[in-house]
Design a protein around this motif. Structure first.
Motif, PDB file in Angstrom:
ATOM      1  N   GLN A  56      -3.812  -9.061   4.784  1.00 22.85           N
ATOM      2  CA  GLN A  56      -4.771  -8.889   3.693  1.00 22.85           C
ATOM      3  C   GLN A  56      -4.947 -10.228   3.015  1.00 22.85           C
ATOM      4  O   GLN A  56      -4.038 -10.718   2.327  1.00 22.85           O
ATOM      5  CB  GLN A  56      -4.271  -7.841   2.688  1.00 22.85           C
ATOM      6  CG  GLN A  56      -5.267  -7.553   1.578  1.00 22.85           C
ATOM      7  CD  GLN A  56      -4.762  -6.526   0.592  1.00 22.85           C
ATOM      8  OE1 GLN A  56      -3.565  -6.424   0.334  1.00 22.85           O
ATOM      9  NE2 GLN A  56      -5.667  -5.738   0.027  1.00 22.85           N
ATOM     10  N   PHE A  63      -7.784   2.495  -1.379  1.00 19.08           N
ATOM     11  CA  PHE A  63      -8.373   2.256  -0.071  1.00 19.08           C
ATOM     12  C   PHE A  63      -8.419   3.563   0.719  1.00 19.08           C
ATOM     13  O   PHE A  63      -7.459   4.343   0.701  1.00 19.08           O
ATOM     14  CB  PHE A  63      -7.527   1.269   0.747  1.00 19.08           C
ATOM     15  CG  PHE A  63      -7.533  -0.143   0.237  1.00 19.08           C
ATOM     16  CD1 PHE A  63      -6.570  -0.581  -0.659  1.00 19.08           C
ATOM     17  CD2 PHE A  63      -8.499  -1.041   0.660  1.00 19.08           C
ATOM     18  CE1 PHE A  63      -6.568  -1.888  -1.121  1.00 19.08           C
ATOM     19  CE2 PHE A  63      -8.504  -2.354   0.202  1.00 19.08           C
ATOM     20  CZ  PHE A  63      -7.541  -2.776  -0.691  1.00 19.08           C
ATOM     21  N   LEU A  77       0.844  -1.194   0.000  1.00 22.16           N
ATOM     22  CA  LEU A  77       0.000   0.000   0.000  1.00 22.16           C
ATOM     23  C   LEU A  77       0.881   1.247   0.000  1.00 22.16           C
ATOM     24  O   LEU A  77       1.794   1.372   0.817  1.00 22.16           O
ATOM     25  CB  LEU A  77      -0.915   0.008   1.222  1.00 22.16           C
ATOM     26  CG  LEU A  77      -2.048  -0.997   1.192  1.00 22.16           C
ATOM     27  CD1 LEU A  77      -1.644  -2.300   1.855  1.00 22.16           C
ATOM     28  CD2 LEU A  77      -3.281  -0.428   1.865  1.00 22.16           C
ATOM     29  N   TYR A  90      -0.505  -5.790   9.832  1.00 24.26           N
ATOM     30  CA  TYR A  90      -1.799  -5.947   9.181  1.00 24.26           C
ATOM     31  C   TYR A  90      -1.733  -7.204   8.312  1.00 24.26           C
ATOM     32  O   TYR A  90      -0.657  -7.668   7.947  1.00 24.26           O
ATOM     33  CB  TYR A  90      -2.109  -4.747   8.263  1.00 24.26           C
ATOM     34  CG  TYR A  90      -2.346  -3.447   8.976  1.00 24.26           C
ATOM     35  CD1 TYR A  90      -1.275  -2.635   9.357  1.00 24.26           C
ATOM     36  CD2 TYR A  90      -3.635  -3.011   9.256  1.00 24.26           C
ATOM     37  CE1 TYR A  90      -1.496  -1.436  10.012  1.00 24.26           C
ATOM     38  CE2 TYR A  90      -3.862  -1.807   9.908  1.00 24.26           C
ATOM     39  CZ  TYR A  90      -2.787  -1.022  10.281  1.00 24.26           C
ATOM     40  OH  TYR A  90      -3.012   0.168  10.923  1.00 24.26           O
ATOM     41  N   PHE A 107      -9.753  -0.021   7.493  1.00 29.10           N
ATOM     42  CA  PHE A 107      -9.821   0.182   6.051  1.00 29.10           C
ATOM     43  C   PHE A 107     -11.200  -0.114   5.503  1.00 29.10           C
ATOM     44  O   PHE A 107     -11.932  -0.983   6.007  1.00 29.10           O
ATOM     45  CB  PHE A 107      -8.819  -0.746   5.355  1.00 29.10           C
ATOM     46  CG  PHE A 107      -7.394  -0.281   5.445  1.00 29.10           C
ATOM     47  CD1 PHE A 107      -6.635  -0.555   6.574  1.00 29.10           C
ATOM     48  CD2 PHE A 107      -6.819   0.422   4.406  1.00 29.10           C
ATOM     49  CE1 PHE A 107      -5.321  -0.128   6.665  1.00 29.10           C
ATOM     50  CE2 PHE A 107      -5.501   0.848   4.488  1.00 29.10           C
ATOM     51  CZ  PHE A 107      -4.748   0.577   5.614  1.00 29.10           C
ATOM     52  N   GLY A 108     -11.529   0.587   4.428  1.00 23.93           N
ATOM     53  CA  GLY A 108     -12.659   0.182   3.615  1.00 23.93           C
ATOM     54  C   GLY A 108     -12.269  -1.008   2.753  1.00 23.93           C
ATOM     55  O   GLY A 108     -11.113  -1.451   2.755  1.00 23.93           O
ATOM     56  N   LYS A 109     -13.236  -1.520   1.995  1.00 26.47           N
ATOM     57  CA  LYS A 109     -12.985  -2.703   1.186  1.00 26.47           C
ATOM     58  C   LYS A 109     -12.166  -2.395  -0.062  1.00 26.47           C
ATOM     59  O   LYS A 109     -11.687  -3.311  -0.725  1.00 26.47           O
ATOM     60  CB  LYS A 109     -14.310  -3.342   0.773  1.00 26.47           C
ATOM     61  CG  LYS A 109     -15.055  -3.987   1.930  1.00 26.47           C
ATOM     62  CD  LYS A 109     -16.310  -4.696   1.446  1.00 26.47           C
ATOM     63  CE  LYS A 109     -16.992  -5.413   2.611  1.00 26.47           C
ATOM     64  NZ  LYS A 109     -18.230  -6.113   2.167  1.00 26.47           N
ATOM     65  N   GLY A 110     -12.018  -1.120  -0.362  1.00 25.07           N
ATOM     66  CA  GLY A 110     -11.241  -0.748  -1.530  1.00 25.07           C
ATOM     67  C   GLY A 110     -12.109  -0.539  -2.761  1.00 25.07           C
ATOM     68  O   GLY A 110     -13.172  -1.158  -2.902  1.00 25.07           O
ATOM     69  N   GLN A 114      -9.170  -9.148  -0.572  1.00 22.77           N
ATOM     70  CA  GLN A 114     -10.025  -8.584   0.463  1.00 22.77           C
ATOM     71  C   GLN A 114      -9.392  -7.347   1.083  1.00 22.77           C
ATOM     72  O   GLN A 114      -8.335  -6.890   0.655  1.00 22.77           O
ATOM     73  CB  GLN A 114     -10.335  -9.647   1.517  1.00 22.77           C
ATOM     74  CG  GLN A 114     -11.081 -10.845   0.940  1.00 22.77           C
ATOM     75  CD  GLN A 114     -11.558 -11.808   2.012  1.00 22.77           C
ATOM     76  OE1 GLN A 114     -11.732 -11.438   3.162  1.00 22.77           O
ATOM     77  NE2 GLN A 114     -11.778 -13.053   1.616  1.00 22.77           N
ATOM     78  N   LYS A 115     -10.070  -6.810   2.080  1.00 22.44           N
ATOM     79  CA  LYS A 115      -9.567  -5.565   2.650  1.00 22.44           C
ATOM     80  C   LYS A 115      -8.429  -5.826   3.629  1.00 22.44           C
ATOM     81  O   LYS A 115      -8.167  -6.950   4.036  1.00 22.44           O
ATOM     82  CB  LYS A 115     -10.688  -4.789   3.330  1.00 22.44           C
ATOM     83  CG  LYS A 115     -11.233  -5.430   4.592  1.00 22.44           C
ATOM     84  CD  LYS A 115     -12.292  -4.526   5.208  1.00 22.44           C
ATOM     85  CE  LYS A 115     -12.878  -5.136   6.465  1.00 22.44           C
ATOM     86  NZ  LYS A 115     -13.919  -4.227   7.036  1.00 22.44           N
ATOM     87  N   VAL A 116      -7.765  -4.766   3.973  1.00 16.68           N
ATOM     88  CA  VAL A 116      -6.642  -4.829   4.894  1.00 16.68           C
ATOM     89  C   VAL A 116      -7.183  -4.833   6.326  1.00 16.68           C
ATOM     90  O   VAL A 116      -8.015  -4.000   6.687  1.00 16.68           O
ATOM     91  CB  VAL A 116      -5.714  -3.621   4.671  1.00 16.68           C
ATOM     92  CG1 VAL A 116      -4.530  -3.669   5.606  1.00 16.68           C
ATOM     93  CG2 VAL A 116      -5.251  -3.567   3.211  1.00 16.68           C
TER      94      VAL A 116
END
Lengths: 111, 112
Positions: B37, A88, A43, B35, A101-104, B41-43
């Motif tokens: 992932q 995100f 990220l 974290y 976080f959101g799902k993106g 899917q989301k983090v």
């Protein structure tokens, strides 16, 4: 429980057109973060929005934050292929704590 | 240049085995985070470390997980008995000046 919702989750964009993606969150916070993720990569921090009314711009991307509405927007101007990625948004309850976080939103730009 | 480095980049292990994932900060920072992932899917937040102590952990971070800073520099995330559902990318992150978090390149964990 802090929840972060993004929409849309997928966005197929045409080169040269403008688009907006939205990020809503469920609790009060003055900080919101936008990240970009390319497939199979980590990220990358794009924007840090630290107060109500904050606006940040980098190239074709502009992010804004409305803490009263608990809403952030990421506006894309004149989409180009290089912007294809997953974006995100994330919020923390307090500074320095966990990012939620959101799902993106996966953007795909075609000519 | 990555803010933190992570090793290994990819780890394959059998269910029930222990794995240790490593995070090496480039410079001296106080805040660190782990974290994960799951593919596509989301983090999800696992645990945070402030001044060499756990400051926060999520519901995911149960007894099979542990974090250490064994030599005062490297951070490790240990999963004691891996399950299939532990297969994911694991990211280490460090805190920045404006409380943003800078993520390392990640370790892909595959449990077979």
């Amino acid at each position: 429980e802090l929840k972060v919702e993004q929409n849309p989750l997928f966005l197929s964009m045409q080169e040269g057109k403008n688009y907006t993606i939205y990020c809503n969150y469920s609790t009060t916070s003055d900080r919101l973060y936008w990240y970009r993720q390319d497939p199979g990569k980590s990220l990358e921090s794009l924007f840090v929005l630290l107060s109500n009314g904050a606006v940040k711009q980098e190239g074709r991307l502009m992010a804004s934050l409305d803490t009263k509405a608990r809403l952030s927007t990421l506006h894309i101007t004149a989409a180009v292929h290089d912007l294809s990625a997953t974006y995100f948004c994330a919020v923390d309850k307090q500074a320095g704590t966990a990012l939620i976080f959101g799902k993106g939103t996966t953007l795909s730009v075609s000519s | 240049e990555p803010e933190v480095t992570q090793t290994p980049s990819h780890q394959v292990t059998q269910m029930g085995q222990e794995v240790i994932l490593r995070c090496v900060p480039i410079s001296n920072h106080l805040y660190f985070y782990w974290y994960r992932q799951i593919l596509g899917q989301k983090v999800e937040f696992l645990v945070s470390f402030y001044n060499n102590e756990i400051s926060e952990k999520s519901e995911i971070f149960d007894d099979q997980f542990s974090v250490e800073r064994p030599d005062g520099s490297n951070f490790t995330l240990k999963i004691r008995s891996t399950k299939l559902e532990d297969s994911a990318m694991y990211f280490c992150a460090r805190g920045g000046r404006s409380y943003e978090q800078y993520f390392g390149p990640g370790t892909r964990l595959t449990v077979t």
